[in-house]
Every structure is written in structure tokens, then in C-alpha cells.
Design an enzyme around this catalytic site. Structure first.
Site, mmCIF file in Angstrom:
data_model
loop_
_atom_site.group_PDB
_atom_site.id
_atom_site.type_symbol
_atom_site.label_atom_id
_atom_site.label_comp_id
_atom_site.label_asym_id
_atom_site.label_seq_id
_atom_site.Cartn_x
_atom_site.Cartn_y
_atom_site.Cartn_z
ATOM 1 C CG HIS D 12 -2.273 -1.589 1.052
ATOM 2 N ND1 HIS D 12 -2.827 -1.661 0.195
ATOM 3 C CD2 HIS D 12 -2.102 -1.898 2.276
ATOM 4 C CE1 HIS D 12 -3.962 -2.544 0.320
ATOM 5 N NE2 HIS D 12 -3.157 -2.709 1.401
ATOM 6 C CB SER D 51 -12.281 -7.855 -2.801
ATOM 7 O OG SER D 51 -11.291 -7.384 -3.123
ATOM 8 C CG ASP D 115 -21.195 -2.792 -12.585
ATOM 9 O OD1 ASP D 115 -20.435 -2.923 -11.164
ATOM 10 O OD2 ASP D 115 -20.268 -2.362 -13.568
ATOM 11 C CB ILE D 185 -13.761 4.393 2.469
ATOM 12 C CG1 ILE D 185 -13.032 5.903 3.553
ATOM 13 C CG2 ILE D 185 -13.257 3.026 3.493
ATOM 14 C CD1 ILE D 185 -13.066 6.567 2.382
ATOM 15 C CG ASP D 186 -9.430 0.353 1.643
ATOM 16 O OD1 ASP D 186 -8.876 0.958 2.907
ATOM 17 O OD2 ASP D 186 -10.322 -0.504 1.629
#
Lengths: 279, 279, 279, 279, 279, 279
Positions: D12, D51, D115, D185-186
């Protein structure tokens, strides 16, 4: 090309006796091993239905072998209200493993599927949400052996001998009269203690564990297997008939991949590993 | 009452040899046939799990008997893509028929269920929407016999001999090597040509049709059957132990219904028809 | 009868403080405990939806309490490909147990249901074929405690204190930080080590085992619970309004069964056991 | 290459503080960001299980946050007979959205998935036939916001900040105390009003709408997440160990794609967008 | 009794013309209305399959009437990826409502079922977990009318005219060209604006709302309906034939319940309400 | 390029009248046939939802045409307890066939799917395990015609006239008033006896067999079809608007594949076979 010098069908040259191989050479035969027809994505369209049939037969054979009159533990695959179902371990999430899992679940058994390939496990998990999936590591194999009623070995590594995933030591940790079914026996087997058995004498007992290691399982549902074979093979048979062998194998790569001898000359030798009937 | 003169368990007096009956009388035994414990709604709580187990075993036995090496047609119950599944006919929508249907469907077979009771059929249809249901009339029986791969007779008429629904004439119209499984054989059988067979020699062939007529099917999954039996019988065993036999059978009608001899005197004689292991 | 001296709603007199009871007597109130309205078949139509809601909430609370940030083991109820799902034990196959099982399965967990009643287990097994069912014997309770991640106690014996099925000794055999959820806490609890907790401080740890013992779980989904209550209670409210209390309780046995005080006189005292919010 | 100068794991870097980046440079570290291992088809095998876990946790968190004691509306996700289930809107039909949908349905909620990619929607629709699918257009987003009880933002655009699909204006149209869960939010979040929260203080209220914006959701099921991570990462760890870093990253493109610094030199800078823990 | 003076079959005397009634009296006929054969639990075994067929036909008729070429809204019941399914409201959770719901769901539609009986709703909810259930209150009816594409009225109150649940005022709030299907029309209809239509001219439009009010829907699948009728009626026909009418109706209460005239004398007059073909 | 000389939408040039073609040439129009937008894997994203809708409509139309009032056999697709469901034969396992199968099963019918492609059949079999799959050989077609109630022709060979799989001779072997539905009629039809019909007069009878051959089935659910079309086409419309036609068709191969005339010059002539509305 004289048609009489051609062969097209399941050939299994790798496990064949030498005189069969000599006959190909001597008679200058062009031999196409239908079990080796292979699509660009690695699937084998003629072998595949045999593996599907084999997979679907595993549970009904397991059900029988768990009965007392077959020497088994005397348990019912699906159990019954108040009595838990049998614990089934399937090693290998390929075609055989998937189709075996489907029928084991349909009969009410609990199924744990192991594979080294997380992606293959995910596909099994998505298809059968109630199955437990585990990475096929030595540690996990050891763990599941201790409580399994049935362990199905259904590993196919194309062109290679199956790896040995259950050793003789594991047998000591298993429940008495647990059942080992080695469906990779065509490729040498994936249990250390496996040795080929027959439909007539399908099992032997070693260290208190029942072993079932019959090769070519679909052979005893001959009618279903024959129809399935014809469905899968016919397009290639027609292709060979319409184009002639030479043009067919040069035009259709999947077919070309399956040539084992060409006018008597052995080819694709590296693929001549133990036959791959199931997987 | 001396406890040693009491018996509680599966008794099957109706199909017992005379010396067994004499022993009851001579020893002034009070005998309770657990298979005849009967609730006010007609269900038999101790017999029921045996019927459930028997029903669930039928498909795995059928699968085996359809294999070539068992003399069968060589077909796979569930078929495979491009090859139709086997056609199963189940006569009798009771416990055995329902549990057999459940597993047949789980193995991928097509199932037709017949019963004379529309309400029983509706329950089957609601539970298994893909099943075909038919009224069990002679005309319908004749029709389904012509295309069935397997015909399962699972008829239970409490306290009566099972009716004969498939005659020798029907056999002429059936497909060669079709399979008849008479699960009502405990009650005399529901096919005209049935005669009891054993787990050792489970089948015989008559008019080209394979007959399977083994009584007491759950006997070969002894472990599962024993647990199931204990689960169902324990409350009654405890009741007998806690209250004593006399008080238990007078207080609990379900139990009283199952008394076959009282201090050596035979009672409930009309219920002493052929044993009702399955149904 | 003056209408202001009547009460109709959830009363829970058995667990009420004495001054509440005195108030009934002193004011000569006729009080109908809606949680005790009972049909001839023993079902309680107004209590039932509360139990259903409680049952459905259990899994989402369990999921949270298994998280590390709630002090739990840090596991996901449904696991994920390659990582097994949580093992859930539900003791009690009644309304709470059934609805909890439904949602646990929907979240991907493995569920074992125990009950002393084989018939209740069979209903669960038929509804959720992938569940394991076991007779609730001390031996089985001991066995499942050793590997359970969550044990849900959901036992309701109408009008009686819940039996203690998990003892302090069991706690020693459980996995560290396993979760006990006592949904019978309204009736005194079914785990020896239970003591009531609150939604604010829902858990305590004893012998390394997390205890959740919050009574009246549905209280925190007040909107859903209120609609459900009105749906179930309205017919009785209308009946009381239309007929007057006296005629209503004499005409409708289900309602009559729920009268706790009549013009100030306590009645049905034997039913005044601990309140039965869940079950 | 000295092994101590290598790093392999979740890195990250994009969201890292400068001193972390400096440390890489200064110590001439070769750093491989496992979350960026990427197959030719764009899937990320090590990120993927995180995920999946995140997706499966969303519904149990939502269930909790809808409870009154968490400040929610006091509704039960699955409703109950006579009381409708909660309306869930999932924006994003990727891995997080799919796994969240699966569990929401398992808990009995109604789910609408949006989507921009019709093909992704078709896959969701085929997998979960009872879901409603909608093209993610501003008009459709506006419409569903008006009746949603929960809106889950689960958008992942690899290597880019998530687009803002729900604006502050939308909040005015939503039901009071509706719940917004921003799982993107990441990557900066996909709701205009999102700002990162923590597992300790997971929510804040803005304009009457509850916001849940905790990054790294799987962190609180550490045990499950660790096993899942090891399962996915082990093949790459072994590859690095067996081949050495240089050979491994040059031979395995998927791995090479994940190199963030090579002997201290930053590479693949364009991929250093906000971390992509979920998606 | 002369056999020629007897009638057994669907009689529908309540909706019959006077001359038909006179004929019974004059000819001293004993007439048994098979639609009124009623079991102790209130079910009507011969009427029931007709209701089941009617229920299953409702969705295919609705599908057609939603097509533009039938004057409908031009929508597909099940929608398609990205386009929501039709919203179906079924009022009445009896046989017709249940069977209609089953097929509507099978075609992919969204279904909301309303009934005044919470227990009936619970049965629907258990059978079809994805359905929304609501208490049939005026408020709920008003709410669902505003967004329904199809409203099916399937209310049966045995022996009574169906209550009017949708009024003319409701029509003003409905979407243009919404579809009302009154399956209670045999009993007078449950929508204020219903009037009987025919299979030839099945609909009329009032206030912009399409009305379908064809009685005896199963009449146009005559083959299926005839077989179903014979299956259900045959046991009673045989009973009458074997025992004679007098003995049959006195011995079998279900049959006795269906006698409408006895040797010409009208009996059971209170049951002679509008015919109950569906329900 | 002047924008007014461009056309984008369903064009169907192959089946267009000459004056329409002339208009393109004369006005130097650049025409993009959206039905021919084609992805590298051969799927057609804008055509596809139309085929899905068409497929889902087939069963509701079949249900209607089997009714007596439409001239049909008078049977219900799903049958009812005791009366078998209709036998449906679907020739073609493409999009139309798959979506038709889904809804036929949802309505309770029995479905047999035929295709020449074993892989397509396997996909159908995996998706709908209860379907029977057969290789589409002349022998199999002949066999299934003898007992089918409905035969659906849903064959699409991109860019070619559909092959004739059911001949006039077959009609002699079919059951009276069986129903043939030719969904390939847009491509010339796949039954020898087909000729286009209309939504107004959808059927004709030949040799006692009902023929339904309406092209453009989705046209009568215009609202659903329009939304579906916009969902699928919008990305291409935006692409054209944003980039301009020239850049769009050169950059996006899928779009380029759909150009039928370029500034009035006809291109891709070989693709101008009969229009491919369904498939």
C-alpha cells in the site's frame, strides 16, 4: 494413404504393451489417440465425458462399499435425521472431483474438496456453496484423513504421473475400515498404497483401510459411456472422413495434438505417459 | 411382573416361526413389538427411520445393479450431457418412496411417482417439483412399465399384504434387463414375480427382467441403522424402565398398540400380518 | 366492567416485580398476557413472531461477536474459499432455533441442530437438508462443544424453567474464545454459567468462553418488531374491542388462556413461570 | 542481492507516509506489493480473497447498524412474515458487491445491484436470479436512493480514485437514518460525504444519514483473513524463495507487475494510486 | 332409488338458472355437487385441482395481457438484466394465490402476497422465501396498488360472496394500463369494478385500468383439467357405484356434505352461494 | 462528415427493401447496424438483450397457444399433481434457447434441449441440471418430434440462413395439434414448413400442426425492450457522440464491424445476410 493403416480412438499407448507399439510401427499405421485431442485451453473434449461419467459413478460405488455386506463400515452416505452423514474427502477439484462432489452432495453426504489450485477451489465453492474447500497441503491432507469415511483421489496432471498425496503413514491415523478410492490409478495412483484392482475384485484391505483402485470405471456403464463417446468423438471422426487424415491433422491443431504415430513413426513421445482415462 | 419375562424391540411375530411364538406363550412373556408402536395419526415412530434408511439406499443399489458387471443395462442413473438420465418409476409415495425419490433426484435421475392417493402425490410434487406424479391405476402402471429402466415397488398397507401392482404380463412389455426392485417384499411383495432374495444373492432374472427383492435393506448399513433405531426407541425404552411395563402400556396408547403378547397371551392378533420393515 | 381497568399486551407477570402484581389486584384490573395466547395445538400466535425475529437476529449478532474488535476469535461465519466456515451448534429445534438456522446457513456457516424430539429434528432436516441433526443427549452435547465456534441455546419448555444443557465443565473442553449465546435467558437460561446481560454490555467472559445472554433480543429492531406485533395482535385487539373482554375471553379459548388477572384476581397462576419471550 | 533488503507482502505504498517510502529508497529495498500481483486477465489473486471477505462482512455489519442500539432504524434485514425485508442497494458488481449480495440474500434482504457494465450485471443476474439489476446511471442512483435502507458503495476502478456516485444532495432525498456504507473508502470513497472511520468509531451521521466508512474491513476477522492470505500468497512466496527475487519477477509477469521498488528505486509509479484493499 | 334420477359432478346450483333447479325437483333427482365435497379439515378435494390449475394459468395470461398487442403496458414479467421485473400483487394466500405465486416467481416476476391470515402468509413465506408478505389491510392494499403492474384477486371465503378489496377509488392511484385480474369472479368478484368477461373477450378497460374477469379459467386447458378432475373425482364415483348413493352419502361425510338435492328435495341450502370454481 | 448523414441503430439491411438501400447510397449515409456490433469473442452486445427477451417470451406464448381457446391441445405447461407437464423440445442452446429453457422450467414444464455443440449443451446442463440434453442429430430430432407438445426452433448461425432441422415429413409423426415455434424465422426459419406470421395472426395450421413464426417477438413488450436496448446501446451512442463516427469506428473494432455503409458506400457486404433479430 491407405485407410486400413489408420487408427482413431482411445489408444493409451503409454500404458500399452510393446507388441501393440510394434504393430503400429511395423504396419506403418497413423494412429490418433482420441483421449489426447486437446483444445487450446487445455481441455480434452473426448476424454472429458469419460471423466464426468467416472466422477458421477464414484459416489454410488462408495455407497456400496460402505455397506457391511461389502466389508464396509455399515454407514449410509447421507445419514438420516439424528445420524450424521458420511464425511467425504475429495482430493482434486478437476472434472472427476467436481462430478463426484455433485453426486455425493445429491446423496446427502458432507464433502470436503482439496486442491492445490485456489482458483479451482473457488469454482467448486461457487458451484456447491455447502462444500468445504481446503488448500491441498500435507498438513491439511493429514488433518482430513483422521476423520474421513471416504477419501477420493482424483488428481490429474496432464502427461505426468499423479503425485502421491496419501502415504502409508496416513493410514495409521484413519478410522478403521475407512475407504480409499484412487481414481488416479490410471496414472499410477495418488495413494502410496494403491495397486490396480478390477471390477470383479474391486477392493483390498491394507492396514485396516479399504482400497478401491479400479481403472476405467466408466467401462461398466458401457451403454452410457458409448453414447457419450460417440457424441464427443463424432465431429472428429467426420473431420477425418471428410478431409482425410493428413489434412485433418494439419488443419485442426486439437487433432494434430493427438497423433501418436504417423505412418508408423512414433511422435509426441513426451506425451506418452501413463494413460489418462480419468481426471 | 418379573422383568426377565418381558421383551421390547423389533419382534416381527407375524413372519416368525411357530417355536418363537410358542416361547412367548410358554415363558409367559410380555412382548412389545417396537415396529408396531403407532401414533394417533397412524405414523410409526420406531419403524419410520428404518423406512427412511431403506428408501435412501434404494438408489445406490439401483445404480450398482444397472452396471454391466452386475448384469445390468450398463447405464448411469444421472446420464451425462447429451445422454439422457435413467427413467425411474417409484410406486408408492410413502416414506420409502419419498426418501428414494429424494436420492434418485440427487443422483440426476428422472423420477415418476405413482400412488393411489392424490394427497400423497401432491406432497411429493410440492417437495420435488421436477418429479412427474401419476395416479397409480392399472393403465398408468402399464404405460410406465414400457419405458422404465427401474421400477421400485414401495407400497405399504399397514397390517395387510401388499397389493400386486406389476404382473408377469407387464414383464413382456418392459425393456430388456430393466430392473424391478420390490421393497414391499417384507409384506409379501408388490410384483407378481417377486420372491425374497438375500444381500448375498440379491437378484434373479425372470423373463429378461432383473428382480431385486431383498428384505430388511437397512441391515447392511448396520451402524447408521443402529443409531437411528436407538434415537427412535430410547424414549420408549426409558418409559418402560421408568414406569414399568404395565403402567407404560396402559398410559401410552402408542406403546399399548404394540403389545403382541401379555404375560404369554397373544393379543392384537389382527395386526400380526407379515412384518412391516419398510413402507 | 370499566374499560380503564383492563390491560392487554405483553405482561410477563411471572418475572414482574411485586408492585406490578399488587397494582393489578388493587385496581381490580383484568389483565390479558398476549404472550400467553395459545392455540389448541400449543402454538402462541402473538409470541411466535417475536421468536422468529429473535432467531433471525442471532446469526448477525454472532457474526459481530466473532470479530476481533468485539473480542472474538476473528473468524468469518461463512469462511471463504480454502478457509472453512464457522461451526455452529444450535440446541433446540423450535421457532428460534429454526429461524436462526435459516440465517446461519444463508450466511454460509455449518450448522448442527440438537433437540430431544426426533420429530422436530426431522422437520429441520427436511427444511434444511445440509444441516446435521443430532439427538440432544449429554453425550452429544459434550461432543459438539469440543469443536463448536458458537453454541446457541434456544430451548423453550412452555411454562417451565429451561433445562441446563451446557455446564461449567463443558467450558473447559471448548475452544478458547468460543461463543455461547443463551437465548433461553428469559426463562432462566439453559447454560449453567449464563447470567443476563444487556444490549449495552452484551457479553462477559468466563473460563475463556464468551457469553451472550441478552433477553428480549427483538427490542433493538423495534420497527420490525412493532409491525410484527401489530400484525399478530390486531385480531385479538379487535375481538376484545368488538365483543368486550368478558365475552371475548369466554368465547375465544386462545384468549381465555391468556388471562392473568380477572377483575384483580390472579388466575392461571401455574402459568406464571418466567416470561417466555423467545422459544 | 541481500535477502534482508527485500519486502514481500501488502505494501500500500500509494497511501503510505513519506518516511515509509524514504525507507525503501534509503535501504535500497526491493519491495513487492502483493496486492498488485495481477494476472493477464486483470484479476488480482492475492487481493481477491480480501475483497471476498470484505464483501461477506458487509451484511452482518449492516444488520448490526440497522439495530436501534447502534443508532439505526430498528429494522431486521430479512424482515419477517408480514413485514417487508430491508431494501439494499449495492453499487458495483465486482468481487465485493457480488459477495455482499450473496450474504444479503442469504439473510433474506431485497437487493438491487447497479453497475455501469451490463456484462457484470448479467453475471450477477444469472448467479442470483431474484436480484434486481440496474445500469448505474445518475438517474437510477437518484431513484434507488429514495427508498433504500442501506446503500453499499463497492466500486473499484483499478489504479484510479473511485468515482463519486452519491452526492450530498442525494442525502436529502433518503429516508431518515438510512445507512451508507462506503467500501471504496480505501480508494478515496465513492460517496461525496464519506470520510474514513475506524472499527472503534465506525459511523458518523451527516444530514440524518448514517455513514460507515471503515477501511480494511477484513482486519477484524484476522484469523480467517490470515488463512485466506496465506492460501493466496504462498505460491508467490515459494516462487520467490525458490527462484530468488530477480528471477521470479522476471519470469512471472504477475509478480513483476507488483514490484514497487527495485533496489530502492521506485517503479510502476503510475500504479501507486490509493490502496486497493477492497474491490 | 332409480339410478337415472341421480347426478354427480360439478353442479354449481347457486349460480344456476331456475329451470335447472326446477328440473332437479321435478325429476326427483338426487344431485351431488362434487365441488362441495369437503373434508373435515375444510379442504375440498375435487375443487382443489381446479384451483391449482387456475392459479398456474394466471401468470401466463398476465404475461400475455402485459404485451402491447393485447393492449398492455409492453413489459416482460421477468424483466431482463438491467430492466426490473414486473411487480405482481396477489391478494389471497389460498390455493389459487399459492399456485399463481409459484409460477410468477418461476417466470422471474416480483411478487407481494397479501392475506388477512398471518398463518397463511407464513406458509407462503416459508415456501417462497423471496416473496414479500403483507397483512391484507385497507392501508396495505392502497399502498401496493400504487406501484403494481398486476393485481390478482384470489380470495375465497367458502360459502360467501368474496369481499371487495379493491375499490374504484384505488383505480385512480394505479399506474396507467395496470392489470387487474379478478379470479374471485365466480363468487361475485373481489374488485368493485369487476364484471364477468369471457375467454373470447377477456378484458375491458375502466379508468385506464385493464380488467380481466374470466370465470372458470381452467376450461381452456380442457385436457389437463379433465385428467385432474378424473383423478380427484374417481374415488367418489367408485364409492357411489359400489355402495349406492344412499349408503355412500351416509357413510362418507365428505360426500354427504355435497348433496344439493335428495330425491328432488333441495338440501344444504345455506351452501348454495355463488359457485366456487376457484379459490 | 455531416452528422445528418449518419445512422446508428437496428438496420437489418439484409432483409431491407431495395429503396432503403438506395437511400443510403444516394444520401451518402454512414450507417451502423447496432445488431452487428460484435465483440472479439463473437458475442453481440446490443443484439443479445433482444434475444434474451425473445427467449423469455417464448414460454408465455407457448402457454397461451396450448390453450383450447387459441386452438391448442388444451394442456397446461406445468401440468398439475397427477397430470404430467408438457414436453418441450428446444433446438438450439444459444441465448434464445437458454432463456426460453429457464422460463419453461420455471413454469413447471419438462424440457429437452438439442444442439450440435456438446460444449453448449454442457453449459445448459450445468445451469439447469434437470433438463435433458441431446446432440442435435437427424435421428434425435426425429425421436423427440414424436412426443413433443412444443418444438422451439432457436438456431442462430451468425451471418447464415438457419438450417432446416424439422421437415414436413416430421410433421406426420407428431402429435395432433402439437406446436412448432420457429424463432429463427428472422433468418429464414429452421422448420421446412415455416412462413412468417404476425402478432395479429400469429399461427397457421399445416398437417394438423400449429405453426408460430412471428419475427421480432420482443416488439410487443416495447417498454422492456426499449430500456434493454438503451442500456446496451448507450455506451456506443456516447462513443459515437464523443469521438465522432470516423474515430469511433476505427478505434472500436466492435463498432467498426457494424458499419454497413460508409458515406453511402456499402461495406461488409458478406455480412448482409437475413437479419438476426433473435439467436
Amino acid at each position: 494413404m491407405r485407410p486400413e493403416t489408420a487408427f482413431a480412438g482411445f489408444l493409451h499407448l503409454a500404458s500399452a504393451r510393446q507388441d501393440k507399439i510394434d504393430a503400429l510401427t511395423k504396419n506403418r499405421i497413423t494412429a490418433i489417440a482420441f483421449e489426447q485431442i486437446e483444445m487450446p485451453d487445455g481441455t480434452r473434449p473426448v476424454l472429458r465425458p469419460m471423466s464426468q461419467i467416472g466422477g458421477r459413478m464414484v459416489p454410488q460405488i462408495a455407497g456400496l462399499l460402505l455397506q457391511n455386506n461389502a466389508g464396509g463400515k455399515g454407514i449410509l452416505l447421507g445419514g438420516i435425521t439424528g445420524v450424521p452423514a458420511a464425511e467425504i474427502v475429495v482430493i482434486g477439484a478437476g472434472v472427476v472431483g467436481t462430478y463426484a462432489t455433485q453426486v455425493f452432495l445429491g446423496m446427502g453426504a458432507h464433502v470436503i474438496v482439496l486442491d492445490t489450485d485456489l482458483k479451482a477451489l473457488e469454482k467448486i465453492q461457487d458451484t456447491f456453496p455447502t462444500v468445504t474447500t481446503l488448500i491441498s497441503s500435507p498438513r491439511n491432507i493429514s488433518r482430513v484423513c483422521t476423520f474421513a469415511d471416504v477419501v477420493v483421489g482424483a488428481i490429474l496432471v496432464i502427461g505426468e504421473k499423479a503425485p502421491l498425496v496419501v502415504t502409508r503413514e496416513h493410514l495409521q491415523t484413519m478410522k478403521p475400515r475407512a475407504l480409499l478410492m484412487d481414481i488416479s490409478i490410471d496414472q499410477g495412483g495418488c495413494f502410496e498404497t494403491s495397486r490396480p484392482t478390477t471390477h470383479e475384485h474391486p477392493t483390498f484391505i491394507l492396514d485396516g483401510i479399504i482400497h478401491y483402485c479400479v481403472p476405467n470405471i466408466p467401462g461398466v456403464v458401457a451403454r452410457t459411456a458409448t453414447y457419450a463417446y460417440v457424441n464427443a468423438a463424432l465431429p472428429y471422426i467426420l473431420e477425418l472422413a471428410n478431409l482425410g487424415i493428413d489434412q485433418a491433422i494439419s488443419k485442426d491443431e486439437a487433432l494434430g495434438h493427438a497423433v501418436n504415430s504417423y505412418h508408423g513413426e512414433l511422435v509426441n513421445l513426451t506425451r506418452l505417459s501413463p494413460k489418462q482415462m480419468v481426471g
